[in-house]
Structure formats: structure tokens, C-alpha cells
Enzyme design. Structure first.
Site, short mmCIF file in Angstrom:
data_model
loop_
_atom_site.label_atom_id
_atom_site.label_comp_id
_atom_site.label_asym_id
_atom_site.label_seq_id
_atom_site.Cartn_x
_atom_site.Cartn_y
_atom_site.Cartn_z
N CYS A 73 1.03 -1.20 -0.06
CA CYS A 73 -0.18 -0.02 0.26
C CYS A 73 0.73 1.32 0.09
O CYS A 73 1.93 1.32 0.66
CB CYS A 73 -0.98 -0.08 1.16
SG CYS A 73 -1.80 1.51 1.44
N GLN A 197 1.13 7.56 17.72
CA GLN A 197 0.99 8.09 16.67
C GLN A 197 1.54 7.55 15.18
O GLN A 197 2.68 7.13 15.26
CB GLN A 197 1.51 9.75 16.41
CG GLN A 197 0.98 10.40 17.71
CD GLN A 197 -0.40 11.12 17.43
OE1 GLN A 197 -0.73 10.86 16.32
NE2 GLN A 197 -0.84 11.81 18.38
N TYR A 226 -5.24 12.91 28.13
CA TYR A 226 -5.33 11.70 27.01
C TYR A 226 -3.94 11.44 26.47
O TYR A 226 -3.64 11.72 25.32
CB TYR A 226 -6.28 12.38 25.95
CG TYR A 226 -7.58 12.75 26.30
CD1 TYR A 226 -8.76 11.89 26.18
CD2 TYR A 226 -7.86 14.18 26.59
CE1 TYR A 226 -9.96 12.17 26.65
CE2 TYR A 226 -9.21 14.49 27.02
CZ TYR A 226 -10.04 13.46 27.11
OH TYR A 226 -11.54 14.00 27.43
N GLU A 247 -4.52 9.15 31.58
CA GLU A 247 -4.84 8.28 30.32
C GLU A 247 -5.54 7.15 30.82
O GLU A 247 -5.34 6.59 32.08
CB GLU A 247 -3.55 7.93 29.67
CG GLU A 247 -3.36 6.62 29.10
CD GLU A 247 -4.04 6.83 27.66
OE1 GLU A 247 -4.07 7.71 26.97
OE2 GLU A 247 -5.02 5.68 27.16
N ASP A 295 -5.44 15.96 23.99
CA ASP A 295 -5.36 15.52 22.73
C ASP A 295 -6.43 14.07 22.70
O ASP A 295 -5.69 13.09 22.71
CB ASP A 295 -4.01 15.03 22.58
CG ASP A 295 -3.53 14.19 21.35
OD1 ASP A 295 -4.51 14.34 20.35
OD2 ASP A 295 -2.65 13.75 21.21
N CYS A 322 -7.83 15.07 16.31
CA CYS A 322 -7.67 14.55 14.92
C CYS A 322 -9.09 14.41 14.27
O CYS A 322 -9.27 13.69 13.48
CB CYS A 322 -7.13 13.00 15.29
SG CYS A 322 -7.98 12.18 16.49
N1 SAH Z 1 -1.38 12.42 23.36
C1 SAH Z 1 -0.94 10.91 22.95
C2 SAH Z 1 -2.21 10.10 22.67
C3 SAH Z 1 -3.43 10.61 22.03
S1 SAH Z 1 -4.41 9.51 21.35
C4 SAH Z 1 -0.07 11.04 21.72
O1 SAH Z 1 0.10 11.86 21.02
O2 SAH Z 1 0.22 9.93 21.47
C5 SAH Z 1 -5.81 9.56 22.48
C6 SAH Z 1 -5.57 8.83 23.78
O3 SAH Z 1 -6.59 8.93 24.78
C7 SAH Z 1 -5.41 7.46 23.77
O4 SAH Z 1 -4.27 6.89 24.33
C8 SAH Z 1 -6.59 6.67 24.33
O5 SAH Z 1 -6.22 5.64 25.15
C9 SAH Z 1 -7.00 7.62 25.44
N2 SAH Z 1 -8.25 7.97 25.93
C10 SAH Z 1 -9.39 7.64 25.58
N3 SAH Z 1 -10.47 8.01 26.15
C11 SAH Z 1 -10.11 8.46 27.30
C12 SAH Z 1 -10.80 9.00 28.47
N4 SAH Z 1 -11.97 8.95 28.45
N5 SAH Z 1 -9.85 9.37 29.68
C13 SAH Z 1 -8.52 9.29 29.37
N6 SAH Z 1 -7.94 8.98 28.24
C14 SAH Z 1 -8.61 8.49 27.21
#
Ligand code: SAH
Length: 367
Positions: A73, A197, A226, A247, A295, A322
Site C-alpha cells: 500500500c 501516532q 489523554y 490516560e 489530545d 484528530c
Molecule cells: N497524546 C497521545 C495520545 C493521543 S490518542 C499521543 O500523542 O500519542 C488519545 C488517547 O486518549 C489514547 O491513548 C486513548 O487511550 C486515550 N483515551 C481515550 N479515552 C479516554 C478517556 N476518557 N480518558 C483518558 N484517556 C482516554
């Protein structure tokens, strides 16, 4: 969107973000990729059989569970695609069958490959319907022999009737069960079930834009909501006073704590839990933060989170999103709560797809 020239794709994403964020702030020019191909460090392949009973692997057709066979791909890592093809041919020689969702017979459900682009470390996750793995050691040996770049192989057991890819039991078959990658000069351990990511080139740009927006000083108390494996929080910790990350995914929190130790960062703490609940508790305890970096996943944040955020009254909020639709929805609440969006910076993390990432800086009106 591959049928559309890349420059035009960027224009389409730019106008989509502008249309959604017009009521809030100006939108900077989207940052695209110089080479928008083979950027995905993660490949996920579903396994099945076609009408001629040949084993196929690939992606689900939109809104269905019929598999579109994929050998390579243009947006996926080339080495990862090759590993999936090898696994497909190994299945027949080991007389292993793909799992059948209707009869619930068969063995292999999915294969997940993750590569650290900076370290070359490669993780293979075999998602199987049951734990019993006939010919396991020889299978592992043959796979490593064909792809010496593989550093770890994990068996994930998913016996449920579900469209979730990963189950909650894991066995490490080879290596250390996780890989390491480098982003913005820091090292990160990544477990199979932790979020990471998928486009590391653009992630570094995105994180720099988020940290720049936060305008951190050594006296700032920062919340990284998050936080996943702690990437943004740990980068912020280099120029902030104190960072607290929250998280939901327990594996990711474990990775985050380990990552802080690995990089000798001691002004960051990570908590496992729902970000909304956590903010609620902090706000009612009278705990304060100067900056909140958030995030959330595509579904956006929760009303509970946003209300507690407003009650906590941080000076700056950096929203990394996102999904511009849920971003615009959440900005309405923050605007009502006394925050003014300053600018938005779109970043093209997902070339040739409809998705777009956006960083928005908000400040309290009376700050
Ligand atoms: N900032 C990180 C992750 C972003 S993705 C980065 O850049 O890598 C979003 C994240 O939110 C994921 O890891 C997911 O597990 C978490 N998440 C989803 N719902 C949530 C909630 N209700 N409370 C806390 N974290 C959550």
C-alpha cells in the site's frame, strides 16, 4: 483521496478546517509532507479466505467485514507490508487457518505490525482466536529467518465475537514484547495495546506546534490529558515546572511511567483514569494548572472534562485534535466558559485520506 493531486488534497483539508473553525479563530496554512508516501509505521491486516478458499489478508471494505486483499500500500511502511505477506504464506505451510467470524473456527484473526522508524525496531502482533498455537516455535523461527529486522513477536488472544482487533491476553513469543522509538530527541517504549501516532515525521512537527502554542515557562503546572505513552507531557516537561498526565489505557500509563525513567525526567507524573473524572476531582480539590494540553480521540472530549476545565481556569488550553468536527463542537463549550481561540494550525498527518489534525491555542479572556 489518492486520485486527487496532493496539493489539492491539502487545499480541501484547509478549507474544511476553515469552514468549521470560522466562528472561533484564524487558521494558519496546513503543513503537508514533502514525501507523502509510505508514512504509516503501523499496519493492521485482517485475515480470511476468498471464494476460491485461498488465504487473503488486507483491510475491511468500508462498512463491512469482507476483506479487500492488500499486498502493498502506498501509504504503509514497505517492510511491514512484506512481513504480512510472509505470514500469509507461512500459514499454509504450517496448516494454520484464518479465523472465520461466522463459524468461529480457525486460528489467525489479525496481524499488527509496528515499526520504530528512528530505531528500526519492529513488533509483530499475531491476534489469534485461541491460545493453543500448533508449531509455534517453528513458526516464530521461520518468521525471524525471513525478516531479521523483527525485534519482538507477541501473541494476542482474542476469543470474543467482536469487531475489536485486540483481545486482553498477551504472550510474548520472541524479544521483549515492546519496541522503542525516538521522537523529538526522547526515547519511548511502546506496548502492543498502547496508542502511538502512526506518522512520526508529522508527529514531530505537530508536537513542536503544540509545545510552541503552550508558551511554557519553568513556573508552569501543566496537565497532559489523554496522554497515551506520555509523549507530549514529557516533551513539555523539558520547559515546564511540573507535568501531570492522565490516560485511560493501563498499558499506555505503564509505558509512560517507564518512559519518564528512561529519559531521566522527574517532573512528570502519570495517572490512570478517565480524563473527565480526573479533571473533575482536581477542580473540586482546588488543584490548579496554568496550561492544559488535551489530545482526545476522534470522538472528542466529554462535557464533564470541558466543564471541569473551565472551573479550573488555566490560562492556556492547547487542544490537539484528530477530528475538526468534534473540535468545533468542544470549542463552543470552551468559548461559553470564557476562553478565546487565538489561532489554529492544521497538520497533515494522514496524506491521501480524509483525516486532518489540528492544534488550537485558547486563552482565558481575563488572563
Ligand atoms: N497524546 C497521545 C495520545 C493521543 S490518542 C499521543 O500523542 O500519542 C488519545 C488517547 O486518549 C489514547 O491513548 C486513548 O487511550 C486515550 N483515551 C481515550 N479515552 C479516554 C478517556 N476518557 N480518558 C483518558 N484517556 C482516554
Amino acid at each position: 483521496m489518492m486520485h486527487i493531486p496532493y496539493e489539492t488534497q491539502l487545499k480541501i483539508k484547509q478549507s474544511r478546517v476553515e469552514r468549521l473553525l470560522r466562528p472561533f479563530c484564524r487558521v494558519e496554512k496546513i503543513i503537508g509532507m514533502d514525501n507523502p508516501y509510505h508514512y504509516r509505521n503501523k499496519v493492521s491486516a485482517a485475515f480470511g479466505v476468498n471464494r476460491r478458499r485461498e488465504i487473503i489478508s488486507g483491510v475491511y471494505q468500508s462498512s463491512s467485514h469482507s476483506i479487500v486483499s492488500v499486498d502493498d500500500c502506498l501509504i504503509e511502511d514497505k517492510a511491514a507490508d512484506k512481513i504480512v505477506v510472509t505470514i500469509r504464506s507461512l500459514l499454509s505451510s504450517f496448516r494454520l487457518l484464518p479465523y472465520n467470524e461466522d463459524s468461529q473456527m480457525g486460528f489467525l484473526r489479525h496481524v499488527l505490525i509496528r515499526r520504530g522508524f528512528a530505531t528500526g525496531q519492529t513488533m509483530v502482533v499475531l491476534v489469534t482466536a485461541r491460545e493453543m498455537f500448533p508449531g509455534k516455535s517453528n513458526f516464530v523461527r521461520a518468521l525471524i529467518a525471513a525478516h531479521p529486522e523483527i525485534t519482538t513477536i507477541v501473541q494476542n488472544i482474542n476469543g470474543e465475537r467482536t469487531s475489536m482487533v485486540l483481545g486482553d491476553r498477551e504472550k510474548v513469543l520472541y524479544g521483549r514484547g515492546k519496541i522503542e522509538d525516538i521522537l523529538c530527541g526522547l526515547r519511548f517504549n511502546i506496548s502492543p495495546r498502547s496508542f502511538y501516532q502512526i506518522n512520526p515525521v508529522q508527529t514531530e512537527i505537530l508536537y513542536k506546534k503544540a509545545i510552541e502554542a503552550a508558551r511554557l515557562t519553568r513556573s508552569d503546572r501543566v496537565i497532559d490529558a489523554y496522554c497515551g505513552i506520555g509523549t507530549i507531557g514529557m516533551i513539555a516537561a523539558e520547559s515546564a515546572g511540573q507535568v501531570v498526565g492522565v490516560e485511560l489505557n493501563g498499558d499506555a500509563v505503564r509505558d509512560a511511567r517507564e518512559n519518564a525513567r528512561l529519559n531521566f525526567i522527574d517532573n512528570v507524573r502519570f495517572y490512570k483514569g478517565d480524563a473527565g473524572l480526573f479533571m473533575d476531582e482536581m477542580a473540586s480539590n482546588g488543584d490548579r494548572a496554568d496550561v492544559v494540553i488535551m489530545d482526545p480521540p476522534r470522538s472528542g472530549s466529554s462535557e464533564r472534562f470541558l466543564r471541569s476545565l473551565v472551573n479550573m481556569r488555566p490560562d492556556r488550553v492547547v487542544y490537539v485534535s484528530c477530528n475538526p468536527e468534534t473540535l468545533a463542537r468542544d470549542l463552543v463549550l470552551l468559548k461559553k466558559g470564557g476562553y478565546r481561540a487565538q489561532y489554529a494550525q492544521p497538520v497533515d498527518m494522514f496524506p491521501h485520506t480524509e483525516h486532518v489534525e489540528t492544534v488550537v491555542l485558547m486563552m482565558r479572556k481575563d488572563a
